[in-house]
Scaffold this motif. Structure first.
Motif: not given
Length: 593
Positions: A403-429
């Motif tokens: 959430x803090x990673x997303x907040x950081x992006x939002x404070x920079x007026x960017x919301x390009x976080x989906x791909x990054x967090x989706x990659x982290x979800x790969x840890x389930x494998x």
């Protein structure tokens, strides 16, 4: 100052019959709030029966008989002042047996009230501050019990939430809140009051605000202000209830919650895609303070690093307990971010109240949408981790960092976080492999009395969280060090066979971290590597075990890196025959100072 319990849990219930079963089953869901002792008062017509015991609720469950009773109030205690004993366990009754209460919080003017009551001839049977509530309720007689409650709460100072039942009256529970969380539920023939809404049977309930009293029956719920004014209240909706508060097929909540991490991260990404975060990009600030306690403080450290890296901002993480009393400089241009899993952490709430006197740039992150912190915040962002029952935080920490990673992006007026967090979800494998690997590592270290963790930058934050997790549930003395600081004193603690866990995800300082690790190795340390970067063969030969993470970038790699360390803690605890869900002396969140 005496205390009935800093993080106790209370549950009251009214139903057609067998209310003791409903109450005890619900109380088990909040045993994370304390497990030094437990008790229940079962009210059936004019009779009230009290059962109390030291230890877990399971032990209490074994001594409470089945009954047709329609009313019960119960308590699980985390002892502070007043020894752990059956006598100090709740429920507590007034000397005449008319009133019985369960209480969470601190009555700060306890000594003054007790002296006054002793002077009136009142006798006390426990060492707790809670008993003054019973004594005060019995001191005056009013035709309407709600007036007794109103009279008493005006005399109390401090933080409290309590439930009370009165002998020889209708089947009703009376409750009051000032500073400690309390919720109520009324649906489908079940009426309940509890410290946590996970006790209830749905996602709609009533939230007590400070200075409120209620009378609960099986058919109705009436709220009043301490002044006596009747209040109109509506149910609140909690869309965060997505995960079961039951263990299911898992042996412990902690393991279940670790395995839920990929799904909670995915839920967070989906939820934040729906949120309009554009207002955050318009905030004007020249420095940032991130404030939390314990594991939440570690997420603050990670968030501060994100903000220094991506925003080039002057960002600093602070412990809420230190911020409250320290001379930290904040002004109207300071952005303050407060993090609390429960939203009820007393030091964090007090820190928020201190900061709002200086700045309006305030953001909170919490896992409980209608918590005290969420209610007082103009901007509150969800953590989306679902219920977390184990005392040691796992999935909530990962979601706080995300959430803090997303907040950081939002404070920079960017919301390009989906791909990054989706990659982290790969840890389930990789979770199952991590589990097997860390189980093997845990067997090697479970009999030792000290363990070190090292890292640089964000890896050092992960090292701190890994050390905290292992020490709080295995009771091994664990310490985390900035890798470059080892040779400035801490290396003296390394002996032959000392385990050192090396967290290394930052390619820029990977070799420097390796050098620090090898300095420890040359003094006899046994090295274990957790990294998303593959070491050279000559480097790999120095490690007992290497846990290789999927690659996803330096910052988000540490969301993955903490997971094997959580599993390490879990299995070390299991091999020591300890309960990872209920570590000694601890409770999940502290709701008073």
């Amino acid at each position: 100052m005496q205390c009935g319990g800093i993080m106790c849990g209370i549950v009251g219930a009214i139903c057609r019959s067998h209310c003791e079963r409903l109450t005890l089953d619900s109380l088990k869901k909040i045993e994370y709030r304390g497990y030094d002792s437990a008790g229940i008062c079962v009210k059936n017509k004019c009779q009230m029966h009290i059962y109390k015991t030291e230890g877990y609720i399971e032990k209490l469950d074994g001594i409470v008989p089945s009954s047709l009773a329609p009313v019960a109030i119960s308590h699980t205690r985390w002892a502070t002042h007043g020894k752990v004993s059956k006598e100090n366990a709740h429920p507590i009754s007034s000397e005449d047996g008319v009133w019985t209460i369960v209480h969470n919080g601190i009555i700060e003017n306890f000594d003054e009230l007790k002296s006054m009551l002793l002077a009136k001839g009142v006798k006390f049977s426990t060492q707790t501050d809670s008993e003054v509530i019973c004594a005060l309720l019995a001191l005056e007689t009013f035709s309407n019990p709600i007036k007794n409650i109103m009279w008493v709460v005006k005399k109390l100072k401090g933080s409290f939430a309590f439930c009370a039942v009165k002998k020889d009256t209708e089947n009703a529970i009376y409750a009051a809140r000032q500073g400690s969380p309390l919720y109520a539920y009324l649906r489908n023939g079940k009426a309940m009051i509890a410290s946590d809404p996970i006790c209830f049977f749905g996602d709609r309930y009533y939230k007590f605000e400070d200075g409120e009293i209620c009378k609960l029956t099986q058919q109705s719920i009436d709220f009043y202000a301490f002044s006596g004014k009747k209040l109109k209240k509506s149910e609140v909706f909690n869309e965060n209830i997505q995960f079961s508060a039951e263990k299911g097929d898992y042996s412990h909540f902690m393991l279940k919650e670790i395995y839920e991490t990929p799904q909670t991260l995915l839920n967070l990404a989906r939820q934040y895609q729906k949120l309009d975060l554009s207002i955050l990009g318009k905030l004007k600030f020249n420095k940032i303070k991130l404030i939390g306690c314990g594991t939440a403080y570690h997420s603050c450290l990670m968030g501060a690093s994100f903000m220094r890296t991506f925003l080039k901002a002057d960002a600093e993480a602070l412990q809420a307990s230190e911020f409250r009393y320290g001379n930290y400089i904040i002004d109207a241009q300071t952005l303050c971010i407060f993090i609390s899993q429960s939203g009820e952490t007393a030091d964090t709430i007090a820190a928020y109240q201190k900061a709002e006197q200086k700045t309006k740039n305030l953001i909170s992150l919490t896992n409980v949408p209608h918590s005290t912190l969420a209610s007082m915040s103009g901007v509150c962002l969800p953590i989306c981790a679902g219920p977390e029952i184990a005392v040691a935080s796992t999935k909530a920490y990962s979601n706080q960092v995300a959430a803090l990673f997303v907040l950081t992006k939002a404070l920079k007026s960017k919301q390009d976080f989906w791909g990054a967090i989706r990659n982290v979800v790969e840890l389930s494998k990789k979770l199952q492999k991590f589990d097997v690997d860390m189980k093997g590592v845990a067997q090697k270290i479970c009999g030792l009395d000290k363990i070190f963790f090292i890292g640089r930058g964000e890896d050092y934050v992960t090292a701190q969280e890994g050390a905290l997790k292992l020490k709080e549930i295995s009771y091994i003395n664990c310490s985390a060090f900035a890798a470059g600081e080892l040779k400035h004193g801490s290396l003296a603690l390394v002996e032959d066979g000392t385990p050192v866990f090396v967290i290394a995800n930052d390619e820029k300082v990977f070799e420097k971290t390796m050098n620090s690790a090898f300095e420890a190795k040359s003094r006899g340390a046994k090295l274990f590597l957790v990294s998303s970067l593959s070491p050279k063969q000559s480097e790999a030969d120095n490690f007992e075990d290497i846990i290789l993470l999927p690659k996803c970038g330096k910052s988000l790699a540490n969301i993955m890196a903490v997971v094997p360390l959580q599993l390490l803690s879990y299995w070390t605890c299991i091999f020591k025959n300890l309960n990872p869900d209920k570590p000694r002396n601890l409770a999940k969140s502290v709701t008073v100072e």
